[in-house]
Design an enzyme around this catalytic site. Structure first.
Site, PDB file in Angstrom:
ATOM      1  N   GLU A   1      10.377  58.215 114.925  1.00  0.00           N
ATOM      2  CA  GLU A   1      10.333  57.629 113.591  1.00  0.00           C
ATOM      3  C   GLU A   1      11.451  56.612 113.351  1.00  0.00           C
ATOM      4  O   GLU A   1      11.211  55.549 112.784  1.00  0.00           O
ATOM      5  CB  GLU A   1      10.478  58.799 112.601  1.00  0.00           C
ATOM      6  CG  GLU A   1      10.103  58.540 111.200  1.00  0.00           C
ATOM      7  CD  GLU A   1      10.145  59.813 110.358  1.00  0.00           C
ATOM      8  OE1 GLU A   1      10.826  60.797 110.724  1.00  0.00           O
ATOM      9  OE2 GLU A   1       9.491  59.817 109.312  1.00  0.00           O
TER      10      GLU A   1
ATOM     11  N   HIS B   1       0.643  71.851 133.069  1.00  0.00           N
ATOM     12  CA  HIS B   1      -0.775  71.556 132.822  1.00  0.00           C
ATOM     13  C   HIS B   1      -0.987  70.067 132.538  1.00  0.00           C
ATOM     14  O   HIS B   1      -2.046  69.684 132.028  1.00  0.00           O
ATOM     15  CB  HIS B   1      -1.292  72.406 131.660  1.00  0.00           C
ATOM     16  CG  HIS B   1      -1.226  73.882 131.947  1.00  0.00           C
ATOM     17  ND1 HIS B   1      -2.024  74.496 132.874  1.00  0.00           N
ATOM     18  CD2 HIS B   1      -0.404  74.839 131.449  1.00  0.00           C
ATOM     19  CE1 HIS B   1      -1.717  75.784 132.932  1.00  0.00           C
ATOM     20  NE2 HIS B   1      -0.730  76.011 132.083  1.00  0.00           N
TER      21      HIS B   1
ATOM     22  N   ASN C   1      -1.518  50.955  92.594  1.00  0.00           N
ATOM     23  CA  ASN C   1      -1.111  51.844  93.680  1.00  0.00           C
ATOM     24  C   ASN C   1      -2.361  52.598  94.112  1.00  0.00           C
ATOM     25  O   ASN C   1      -3.081  53.117  93.268  1.00  0.00           O
ATOM     26  CB  ASN C   1      -0.042  52.817  93.149  1.00  0.00           C
ATOM     27  CG  ASN C   1       0.374  53.849  94.180  1.00  0.00           C
ATOM     28  OD1 ASN C   1       0.053  53.726  95.363  1.00  0.00           O
ATOM     29  ND2 ASN C   1       1.090  54.870  93.743  1.00  0.00           N
ATOM     30  N   GLY C   2      -2.643  52.639  95.426  1.00  0.00           N
ATOM     31  CA  GLY C   2      -3.844  53.342  95.890  1.00  0.00           C
ATOM     32  C   GLY C   2      -4.695  52.436  96.759  1.00  0.00           C
ATOM     33  O   GLY C   2      -4.237  51.385  97.213  1.00  0.00           O
TER      34      GLY C   2
ATOM     35  N   TRP D   1       3.665  48.623  99.359  1.00  0.00           N
ATOM     36  CA  TRP D   1       3.685  49.038 100.767  1.00  0.00           C
ATOM     37  C   TRP D   1       2.316  48.639 101.305  1.00  0.00           C
ATOM     38  O   TRP D   1       1.291  49.178 100.893  1.00  0.00           O
ATOM     39  CB  TRP D   1       3.918  50.543 100.862  1.00  0.00           C
ATOM     40  CG  TRP D   1       4.067  51.045 102.260  1.00  0.00           C
ATOM     41  CD1 TRP D   1       5.198  51.002 103.026  1.00  0.00           C
ATOM     42  CD2 TRP D   1       3.072  51.691 103.058  1.00  0.00           C
ATOM     43  NE1 TRP D   1       4.957  51.571 104.254  1.00  0.00           N
ATOM     44  CE2 TRP D   1       3.657  52.000 104.300  1.00  0.00           C
ATOM     45  CE3 TRP D   1       1.739  52.035 102.855  1.00  0.00           C
ATOM     46  CZ2 TRP D   1       2.969  52.639 105.327  1.00  0.00           C
ATOM     47  CZ3 TRP D   1       1.036  52.664 103.872  1.00  0.00           C
ATOM     48  CH2 TRP D   1       1.669  52.962 105.094  1.00  0.00           C
TER      49      TRP D   1
ATOM     50  N   CYS E   1       3.827  52.428  97.264  1.00  0.00           N
ATOM     51  CA  CYS E   1       3.808  51.562  96.079  1.00  0.00           C
ATOM     52  C   CYS E   1       4.377  52.262  94.850  1.00  0.00           C
ATOM     53  O   CYS E   1       4.163  53.459  94.664  1.00  0.00           O
ATOM     54  CB  CYS E   1       2.383  51.139  95.750  1.00  0.00           C
ATOM     55  SG  CYS E   1       1.555  50.334  97.101  1.00  0.00           S
TER      56      CYS E   1
ATOM     57  N   LYS F   1       8.571  56.518 102.157  1.00  0.00           N
ATOM     58  CA  LYS F   1       9.092  57.857 101.891  1.00  0.00           C
ATOM     59  C   LYS F   1       8.020  58.750 101.266  1.00  0.00           C
ATOM     60  O   LYS F   1       7.861  59.900 101.631  1.00  0.00           O
ATOM     61  CB  LYS F   1      10.313  57.753 100.964  1.00  0.00           C
ATOM     62  CG  LYS F   1      10.937  59.099 100.608  1.00  0.00           C
ATOM     63  CD  LYS F   1      11.606  59.721 101.817  1.00  0.00           C
ATOM     64  CE  LYS F   1      12.129  61.100 101.562  1.00  0.00           C
ATOM     65  NZ  LYS F   1      12.359  61.835 102.819  1.00  0.00           N
TER      66      LYS F   1
ATOM     67  N   ARG G   1      10.987  55.136  97.960  1.00  0.00           N
ATOM     68  CA  ARG G   1       9.650  55.449  98.461  1.00  0.00           C
ATOM     69  C   ARG G   1       9.261  54.572  99.647  1.00  0.00           C
ATOM     70  O   ARG G   1       8.315  54.889 100.364  1.00  0.00           O
ATOM     71  CB  ARG G   1       8.606  55.181  97.364  1.00  0.00           C
ATOM     72  CG  ARG G   1       8.705  56.107  96.208  1.00  0.00           C
ATOM     73  CD  ARG G   1       7.865  55.581  95.060  1.00  0.00           C
ATOM     74  NE  ARG G   1       7.545  56.673  94.177  1.00  0.00           N
ATOM     75  CZ  ARG G   1       6.330  57.035  93.828  1.00  0.00           C
ATOM     76  NH1 ARG G   1       5.288  56.368  94.232  1.00  0.00           N
ATOM     77  NH2 ARG G   1       6.132  58.060  93.041  1.00  0.00           N
TER      78      ARG G   1
ATOM     79  N   GLU H   1       9.385  68.582 115.768  1.00  0.00           N
ATOM     80  CA  GLU H   1      10.134  67.900 114.708  1.00  0.00           C
ATOM     81  C   GLU H   1      11.204  66.979 115.319  1.00  0.00           C
ATOM     82  O   GLU H   1      11.420  65.864 114.841  1.00  0.00           O
ATOM     83  CB  GLU H   1      10.760  68.947 113.762  1.00  0.00           C
ATOM     84  CG  GLU H   1      11.742  68.432 112.733  1.00  0.00           C
ATOM     85  CD  GLU H   1      11.173  67.430 111.738  1.00  0.00           C
ATOM     86  OE1 GLU H   1       9.970  67.158 111.750  1.00  0.00           O
ATOM     87  OE2 GLU H   1      11.974  66.888 110.954  1.00  0.00           O
TER      88      GLU H   1
ATOM     89  N   LYS I   1      11.404  62.966 114.718  1.00  0.00           N
ATOM     90  CA  LYS I   1      12.597  62.276 114.211  1.00  0.00           C
ATOM     91  C   LYS I   1      12.957  61.106 115.119  1.00  0.00           C
ATOM     92  O   LYS I   1      13.245  60.018 114.659  1.00  0.00           O
ATOM     93  CB  LYS I   1      13.800  63.226 114.127  1.00  0.00           C
ATOM     94  CG  LYS I   1      13.780  64.260 113.039  1.00  0.00           C
ATOM     95  CD  LYS I   1      14.027  63.740 111.641  1.00  0.00           C
ATOM     96  CE  LYS I   1      12.737  63.371 110.966  1.00  0.00           C
ATOM     97  NZ  LYS I   1      12.056  64.420 110.242  1.00  0.00           N
TER      98      LYS I   1
HETATM   99  O1  M6R Z   1       6.709  64.553 100.817  1.00  0.00           O
HETATM  100  P1  M6R Z   1       6.025  65.309 101.924  1.00  0.00           P
HETATM  101  O2  M6R Z   1       6.856  66.401 102.493  1.00  0.00           O
HETATM  102  O3  M6R Z   1       4.652  65.780 101.528  1.00  0.00           O
HETATM  103  O4  M6R Z   1       5.824  64.223 103.081  1.00  0.00           O
HETATM  104  C1  M6R Z   1       5.127  64.530 104.246  1.00  0.00           C
HETATM  105  C2  M6R Z   1       5.391  63.523 105.328  1.00  0.00           C
HETATM  106  O5  M6R Z   1       4.963  62.252 104.928  1.00  0.00           O
HETATM  107  C3  M6R Z   1       6.875  63.449 105.707  1.00  0.00           C
HETATM  108  O6  M6R Z   1       7.375  64.691 106.083  1.00  0.00           O
HETATM  109  C4  M6R Z   1       7.085  62.458 106.872  1.00  0.00           C
HETATM  110  O7  M6R Z   1       6.484  62.944 108.032  1.00  0.00           O
HETATM  111  C5  M6R Z   1       8.576  62.206 107.085  1.00  0.00           C
HETATM  112  N1  M6R Z   1       8.823  60.798 107.142  1.00  0.00           N
HETATM  113  C6  M6R Z   1       9.098  62.803 108.342  1.00  0.00           C
HETATM  114  O8  M6R Z   1      10.452  62.540 108.537  1.00  0.00           O
END
Ligand code: M6R
Length: 622
Positions: free
Chosen positions: A502, A518, A108-109, A74, A2, A617, A27, A495, A499
């Site tokens: 996501e 395992h 926001n929150g 959001w 938000c 974001k 965001r 990671e 990716k």
């Molecule tokens: O802004 P930040 O690095 O604190 O954000 C942390 C995560 O929300 C962020 O890395 C998220 O996992 C990404 N979308 C990954 O690509």
């Protein structure tokens, strides 16, 4: 997540509010809206489409005024729908009542006690037209309103449990916006004398272009915006009274998030290819290794610590997980890495001699900020952040900081923030190693040489893109994938899997390769692609045995192998040859093809790469 913009001005402020929302679009959001005080009434336009649509809607409806609030939402409580979009108006008791449509509010929150407040307000005759937790605040302020909006907001706030930033105005007070924060970020922007205008926003970037005079509001602050003046107050916990507060107004040159795409199809692709420059910029001021790279007083703090605790979320957590290997093997300092949202609620054993390191691209992630506070509350007051936004709450809250210079990262999937975080964390490793007498001069020189050569090395890996594209066409047809890595490269496998899931929505899991037998080996069939990160390091022979375990079950291996590994393609074993092994910094090179694989697979599947479904974001709520 938000975003809030609000203003009081003597000019029509609607275009400024919408422009502010555009700057917050990065965001992530699923609906948006603007409300103004116009002709003695509240007017609003809301949409589940893009912010740009608000301009047309406002023009069609003739929505124009000097006092207004705007929001990108959001969804947390209630689906993404126009009736749940902010701003919300109070509706209360009885259609003929003078209080109907009196209060407009954005939030926001998360309000945790919204059910209880909703029940109470319903009993008082308030009518709810959304499923949001926000609407209860609008009704509560309306209920408490007795001719002074500031007083009503000040009375409402102590009744809210949870985190919030709010901006609110009232039909009966045309040139006034009240805003408040507790747990969610909010800044005050002091405008020029010409229009006597003042602003509030979720971050300084939203106000780029209208003012660079920024005051970062503190937890519990309430700001009263009027034409040509503002007043900040905060509740004294002992007396319960709100008292005036002085806050510094700084000149902040916030960059716009609306960076140009240039020749790229998506921001994520642009950001992947910006990594050589981002890394070079992050290293720009580094002429040698010294604790002072992290701020004044770093040497004293580094001397006093005996362990490191890293707190972060998502991709930032994986950069921290990689750094643990460096910190323990090079600086010989015990290091633990915790997911911020777990750590903040866990009973742990505090050690005041620990350096608490938060890692965050945005510097506004609610869980990481809360974990930092939790650590401090337990007496761990030596804090350092690796962060990409110099003006963020994280940087303000930590004693020491290293600002990565990745530049604005717009794509929800973090790429250049990750590799620049790794650079910052490697510098931290070397600085701690030096302070602890663990860094010989010759080793320092070697590490520095490797760091300086990194942009060129990354460029060479980016040149592998055509080969990765060929693989991505096969991956696009899959629904599952496994990622394997060992040691320093296990977090890189994690990671890579993050990716892929996501942005392509393919289910992907990462394992340390030694764990295959395992359990996860049961998943391996000819249909399961197994992506393997294969650097030419001390664990290579072990990794090769794990690869055999996959091949023996008919699994399809997709291996990113260092040029000096001698791993060759054969049926069922697909190899993309990386440059020669890059030593301790190898994870920074190995993550690049995994970013490209996720990106091109997502493109082949036609997903919304920069704004993947359900994600934001900047995650500013718990
Ligand atoms: O802004 P930040 O690095 O604190 O954000 C942390 C995560 O929300 C962020 O890395 C998220 O996992 C990404 N979308 C990954 O690509």
């Amino acid at each position: 997540m938000c975003g809030i913009v609000g203003a009081v001005s003597q000019r029509n402020i609607v275009p400024v509010l919408i422009e502010g929302l555009k700057r917050l679009e990065y965001r992530g959001y699923d609906s948006c809206g603007v409300a103004v005080h116009q002709d003695g009434m509240l007017r609003r336009v809301r949409s589940t489409s893009r912010v740009a649509e608000l301009t047309g809607l406002a023009a069609e409806d003739g929505v124009a005024s000097g006092t207004g609030i705007a929001h990108t939402r959001w969804a947390t409580h209630g689906a993404p729908a126009v009736h749940n979009a902010h701003p919300h108006f109070s509706q209360g008791p009885g259609a003929s009542s003078a209080s109907v449509g009196r209060i407009a509010l954005v939030h926001n929150g998360i309000i945790e006690n919204h059910d209880e407040l909703r029940a109470e307000l319903k009993q008082r005759g308030y009518v709810f037209s959304s499923q949001t937790d926000t609407e209860v605040i609008a009704h509560l302020v309306d209920h408490l309103y007795n001719g002074d909006l500031l007083e009503a907001v000040q009375q409402a706030l102590p009744r809210l449990k949870g985190a919030y930033a709010v901006a609110v105005f009232c039909r009966d007070e045309p040139h006034r916006v009240i805003a408040a924060r507790e747990g969610s970020p909010l800044v005050l922007g002091v405008g020029g004398a010409e229009y006597g205008e003042n602003f509030v926003a979720s971050d300084a970037m939203a106000l780029a272009g209208v003012t660079d005079q920024i005051c970062y509001l503190e937890e519990g602050d309430v700001v009263d915006l009027q034409l040509g003046r503002y007043w900040i107050s905060r509740r004294n916990a002992e007396t319960g009274r709100f008292e005036a507060q002085q806050r510094e107004v700084k000149t902040v040159h916030a960059h716009s998030g609306a960076a140009e795409l240039g020749p790229y199809r998506h921001y994520m692709q642009k950001e992947i290819f910006e990594q050589p420059v981002a890394i070079a910029n992050t290293l720009d001021a580094v002429n040698g290794i010294s604790p002072e790279l992290f701020g004044d007083g770093a040497y004293r703090i580094f001397k006093e610590i005996d362990s490191v605790l890293i707190l972060a979320c998502g991709t930032s957590y994986y950069s921290g997980s990689t750094a643990k290997y460096w910190l323990e093997s090079i600086a010989k300092i015990p290091t633990s890495v915790e997911i911020a949202s777990e750590y903040r609620y866990r009973d742990s054993v505090p050690n005041p001699r620990t350096l608490v390191v938060t890692i965050s691209q945005s510097g506004e992630t609610a869980d990481t900020l809360a974990a930092l506070k939790h650590a401090r509350a337990q007496g761990m007051t030596k804090t350092l952040t690796i962060c990409n936004v110099a003006t963020s709450a994280m940087v303000r809250e930590c004693e020491l900081a290293y600002i990565t210079r990745a530049g604005a990262e717009i794509g929800v999937a973090s790429t250049k923030a990750f590799t620049t975080q790794l650079v910052g964390l490697f510098l931290l490793t070397l600085a701690l190693a030096q302070t602890r007498g663990q860094l010989a001069e010759a080793d320092e020189a070697e590490h520095l040489k490797a760091l300086r050569h990194l942009p060129v090395a990354v460029q060479a890996v980016l040149a592998l893109e055509p080969q990765v594209i060929a693989w991505s066409e096969e991956f696009a047809r899959k629904e599952n994938a496994l990622f394997l890595g060992r040691g320093l490269h296990y977090p890189i496998a994690l990671e890579g899997a993050l990716k892929l899931k996501e942005i392509s929505y393919i289910h992907a899991e990462a394992y340390p390769a030694g764990e295959l037998k395992h359990g996860p080996l049961a998943l391996v069939t000819a249909e399961m692609p197994v992506v393997t990160v294969a650097p030419n390091d001390a664990l290579l022979e072990k990794l090769k045995s794990n690869m055999q375990e996959v091949r023996a079950r008919g699994g399809q291996l997709y291996v990113f192998a260092d040029g000096d590994t001698q791993i060759e393609s054969e049926p069922g074993l697909h190899v993309i040859r990386m440059p020669e092994h890059y030593g301790a910094l190898s994870p920074i090179l190995h993550v690049i093809p995994l970013q490209l694989l996720a990106y091109h697979t997502a493109c082949a599947r036609g997903t919304d790469v920069d704004k993947p479904r359900n994600l934001a974001k900047s995650v500013t709520v718990e």
